[in-house]
Design an enzyme around this catalytic site. Sequence first.
Site, PDB file in Angstrom:
ATOM      1  N   THR A 239      -8.071   3.519  12.922  1.00 48.07           N
ATOM      2  CA  THR A 239      -8.424   4.271  14.126  1.00 48.07           C
ATOM      3  C   THR A 239      -9.841   3.992  14.595  1.00 48.07           C
ATOM      4  OG1 THR A 239      -6.937   6.021  13.366  1.00 48.07           O
ATOM      5  CG2 THR A 239      -8.434   6.577  15.148  1.00 48.07           C
TER       6      THR A 239
ATOM      7  N   LYS B 138       0.855  -1.184   0.000  1.00 46.75           N
ATOM      8  CA  LYS B 138       0.000   0.000   0.000  1.00 46.75           C
ATOM      9  C   LYS B 138       0.891   1.234   0.000  1.00 46.75           C
ATOM     10  CE  LYS B 138      -2.890   2.878   2.844  1.00 46.75           C
ATOM     11  NZ  LYS B 138      -3.399   3.127   4.210  1.00 46.75           N
TER      12      LYS B 138
ATOM     13  N   GLY C  97      -7.712   9.255  10.393  1.00 44.50           N
ATOM     14  CA  GLY C  97      -7.924   9.331  11.837  1.00 44.50           C
ATOM     15  C   GLY C  97      -8.959  10.335  12.283  1.00 44.50           C
TER      16      GLY C  97
END
Length: 256
Positions: free
Chosen positions: A209, A99, A160
């Site tokens: 998150t 990634k 996040g």
Amino acid sequence: MRDVLTVAGRELSSRLIIGTGKYETYAQNAAAAEAAGAEMVTVAVRRVNLTDKEKPMLVDFLDPKKYVYLPNTAGCFTADDAIRTLRLAREAGGWNLVKLEVLSDKKTLYPDMEETLAAAKLLIKDGFEVMVYCSDDPVYARKLEDAGCCAIMPLGSLIGSGLGIINPVNIRLIIEQSSVPVIVDAGVGTASDAAVAMELGCDGVLMNTAIAEAKNPILMASAMKHAVIAGREAYQAGRMPKKRYADPSSPLAGLI
């Protein structure tokens, strides 16, 4: 028929990908992965212990034979840093599916698309299979696919932030033009956000998150699993059209 997510020839029954950061312990991370039904986990090469046997190692809790490891370039702000990081990951674990994320600044962690595209081209030329974190810009998404990326991963909102899918129109445009999987990456805060992403037609959702910082990460992981499944089934079923006026469920003809 099996409804599988296929990325670079790898078939996954689960469309939920989870991260390996911010958990209190690796054991909690492993329990969350189990509850989520995940088959792929992202690994921040710069932050997760993969080689120091004197300290707790992620591979002791999340078996690489059970989970597809997806090394990522979290914390990289230039194409050169990202390329170097992934080459080290390939040497350390033999990972070829990766990634890519190249960030623009520490405040927003928004992707630097110019650097991202440059890094993607070089990594693909070097034999990597690149899943790429990107902005929700359909133009850059097309350029990344044309460059050879095996999955396009537009942000739902800032990493996040938990703000959810803030630009569903652009996400939908990216889905309509793409011939590779489109996976929402970043910004999911709760189960309804994951369901929305899947109802738009995304092939999967990646999150960290939202699970790791939940009050009960294991329960949230389970909630996300069901949300992704429900959203996928709703997309496949085809929702009813929205209408301006009421439409009775029972026929009005033949009333007494």
